[in-house]
Scaffold this motif. Sequence first.
Motif, PDB file in Angstrom:
ATOM      1  N   SER A 152       0.841  -1.213   0.000  1.00 19.89           N
ATOM      2  CA  SER A 152       0.000   0.000   0.000  1.00 19.89           C
ATOM      3  C   SER A 152       0.870   1.255   0.000  1.00 19.89           C
ATOM      4  O   SER A 152       1.845   1.370   0.754  1.00 19.89           O
ATOM      5  CB  SER A 152      -0.914   0.003   1.233  1.00 19.89           C
ATOM      6  OG  SER A 152      -1.798  -1.102   1.190  1.00 19.89           O
ATOM      7  N   GLY A 153       0.495   2.228  -0.903  1.00 17.30           N
ATOM      8  CA  GLY A 153       1.166   3.513  -0.960  1.00 17.30           C
ATOM      9  C   GLY A 153       2.455   3.532  -1.747  1.00 17.30           C
ATOM     10  O   GLY A 153       3.140   4.564  -1.782  1.00 17.30           O
ATOM     11  N   THR A 154       2.840   2.438  -2.386  1.00 11.27           N
ATOM     12  CA  THR A 154       4.133   2.408  -3.074  1.00 11.27           C
ATOM     13  C   THR A 154       4.001   2.466  -4.589  1.00 11.27           C
ATOM     14  O   THR A 154       4.994   2.674  -5.283  1.00 11.27           O
ATOM     15  CB  THR A 154       4.916   1.131  -2.705  1.00 11.27           C
ATOM     16  OG1 THR A 154       4.186  -0.004  -3.170  1.00 11.27           O
ATOM     17  CG2 THR A 154       5.142   1.041  -1.212  1.00 11.27           C
ATOM     18  N   LYS A 155       2.791   2.283  -5.147  1.00 10.38           N
ATOM     19  CA  LYS A 155       2.661   2.237  -6.608  1.00 10.38           C
ATOM     20  C   LYS A 155       3.008   3.577  -7.233  1.00 10.38           C
ATOM     21  O   LYS A 155       3.719   3.647  -8.250  1.00 10.38           O
ATOM     22  CB  LYS A 155       1.253   1.803  -7.004  1.00 10.38           C
ATOM     23  CG  LYS A 155       1.097   1.693  -8.538  1.00 10.38           C
ATOM     24  CD  LYS A 155      -0.301   1.293  -8.932  1.00 10.38           C
ATOM     25  CE  LYS A 155      -0.600  -0.149  -8.541  1.00 10.38           C
ATOM     26  NZ  LYS A 155      -1.895  -0.603  -9.137  1.00 10.38           N
ATOM     27  N   ALA A 156       2.507   4.676  -6.626  1.00 17.45           N
ATOM     28  CA  ALA A 156       2.790   6.011  -7.179  1.00 17.45           C
ATOM     29  C   ALA A 156       4.278   6.304  -7.127  1.00 17.45           C
ATOM     30  O   ALA A 156       4.854   6.863  -8.069  1.00 17.45           O
ATOM     31  CB  ALA A 156       1.995   7.069  -6.412  1.00 17.45           C
ATOM     32  N   MET A 157       4.910   5.928  -6.028  1.00 14.35           N
ATOM     33  CA  MET A 157       6.351   6.156  -5.901  1.00 14.35           C
ATOM     34  C   MET A 157       7.107   5.366  -6.966  1.00 14.35           C
ATOM     35  O   MET A 157       8.096   5.841  -7.539  1.00 14.35           O
ATOM     36  CB  MET A 157       6.822   5.749  -4.508  1.00 14.35           C
ATOM     37  CG  MET A 157       6.194   6.577  -3.389  1.00 14.35           C
ATOM     38  SD  MET A 157       6.663   5.968  -1.754  1.00 14.35           S
ATOM     39  CE  MET A 157       8.421   6.224  -1.796  1.00 14.35           C
TER      40      MET A 157
END
Length: 728
Positions: A112-117
């Motif tokens: 969670s939260g790492t795809k955009a990065m």
Amino acid sequence: MIEKSWAMDVRKTVEEIQHTYAEFTNLSILIVDGEGRPLVKPSSYHPFFKKLVESDGETRERFWQEVRHYAGLTKPALCDLWLPGVKFIIAPFRSPAGDAVHYVVAGVLIQSGTKAMLEEEVTRSGLYDEGRKLLLDLVLEAEELSSEEADIWREKIGKLAETAERILRSAYRETYVRDRLAELRGVLSVARRDRASVSQTFEQFMEVSGASGVMGYAEKIGPGEYRINRIAGEGTAALQDAEFREGEGFLGQAALSDSPMQWTDIQRDPRSFFLKQRLGAEFYGLRCFPVRVGGEQLGILFIVDKNKVQVDSLLREFEDILIALVGEYIASGTIEARMERQIQRLRPLMEVTRFMISAQNTQRIMFMLVDMSLSLVWNPSSAIIVHESSNGQKVQIVSRGIANDFAEQYARDVAKRILRENPAHSPGFELSQTEEGQLMIEYPIVYAGKTRGVLAVSLGSEQEAEECREVLLALATMGSIILQSVHDQRQLGLQNERFLRLMHASAKLGESDQGKVSDLSLRLVDEYARYGGIKPEEATFLQRTSMLSVLDDAARRELGEAFPDELAVLKEYRAMVDSEGQTGNFSYSRLAQLLRTALYFAALDEETAGRLHLTGVSPELFNHFRKFMAVRHTVQSEVVLSDGSTAAFNPAEAEERGIDAIVKEFGLSKREKEVLELVVRASSNKDIAAKLFISEHTVKNHLTNIFNKMSVSDRAQAIARVFNRGIG
């Protein structure tokens, strides 16, 4: 390849389970071996996973280089591969054979939260190969998971790995056992069909067993003693024929037990010294299996494992059962070999009886007894017969494998112990030991009311004597019976011949011409035998036939049962006389032709007879007899001495002078002189061989050398030259 052992339905089962987990977890799943080769089709149609199963693709190679960094994993783990933040679940499991590690690879997972990065990082740094582009496409399709959700999927993939391992191992066990049983059945079938020995099939069993390292068999060779007589495996030459005793080392300990024994991690154990000497330090464990029949230990079958290998317990149990079957095969083969050896003893014993019964010569029977006794003993070295001579003052010796000096010394001892001091010896056997320490088993040869000889065979031990004593006793008993029969026939023949000579003398009391011819034919036949034209026994036969020729029909009928063969030849002789001068083809026996020739030459003067030929007599025989008559005429002439006196011709002295002159003139060796002396005395090649203790082939070689040196072509010319030198 392990997949060769999988059944098609097992492969499909693993694929179905893999697909089920893929649908449940929404992950792409791939099951591979340690080299990245897929065991079943991947549960994904994404181009990235297709790249991973290409046999020579760059993407596949780079990906599995990353996976190898995690080769030490023992449980499922979340691992970053190729792109930072892109995770795969890697779940290891053991291969069905237990000798390697396989993997379940599932992905991809994004926390969670790492795809955009991840998207920002890719935009900033760029993608420089097709593989990363395909992986990024797969990442963009994936949903983000919380840490708890990721752990759940990790546990699920771990269960998939455990399930795949159980299914594949079960299939491997089934296939392994089935294949090994089929191979074992094939080996046993071929061995039984071809009656192969244990040695011939031993290495095949080694291959079927699947045992690593060394497989061997130590056979019991004596009380508490063993020898390794069969061995298979690399670097085993030093173990072949190695011996050990009960209680010595691991193998010696196993020899004391009637149950299988095994040891592991034995390199530093003092009991491993026997193996270290011969195999070095490259071994880990030892398994021993006793080979027994009833209460008798035949040997030990053993396996030396050179390395520590984790083997499935069920497969190890199967392997032990298989090795036990090998032991049973060895035991059955050993017992069968023993039975075969006993049969091999009895078969020739029955066959030789037939030949011995037909033999009418005492010496020939003794030769048969010696040769046969050696074939009836398992480990023969020598045999001898000591037989009393006809006058009782000497003994005859027939031996095999014994030096002459020892044979003569032993014969004197036997003559003293048995033939002289105990002539009424019992028909049993005795064990004696010579001064040289040789163990001999002795059987008396009894006939004509007393012990006439002794059959003796050298043995290695008293145990060997126990094994062969009965069959040797049967041989000695048969020999005694047959010699008794020969003795009785000989005595009957002598009585019949005495009666015939008496009737012959009575029939020619008037000194008729027929009587004179008969007397001369008797002398001619005797001299022709000494000349070498016929055998001594043939001469005796012809003399009896000649004597029958002067008897009337009534007398011959009275003697019909005693001399049937002689009367048959006499009948042929009369037919030859009746056919003299007639034309046509005539076929008469050789003895009838000899009788016709001898009586014809006896009835005519030699000069006239020498120019004639007889109807029905072969030219070769007739011409040979003519040569003999020429030599006889020379031998019987008188010699005028220089002082005018005359002396009767002495054939023996002439023979001796002639032989000495020939030896000096043509340079004959000592052995060639001995052969020539026997030739002049009308001995056959067989008689010469027996008297000089050499083979008939050697006699022929000596005769060829003698004829070449004397420049003659046959016996007749050689004899004539000897007598010519003797009277010259």
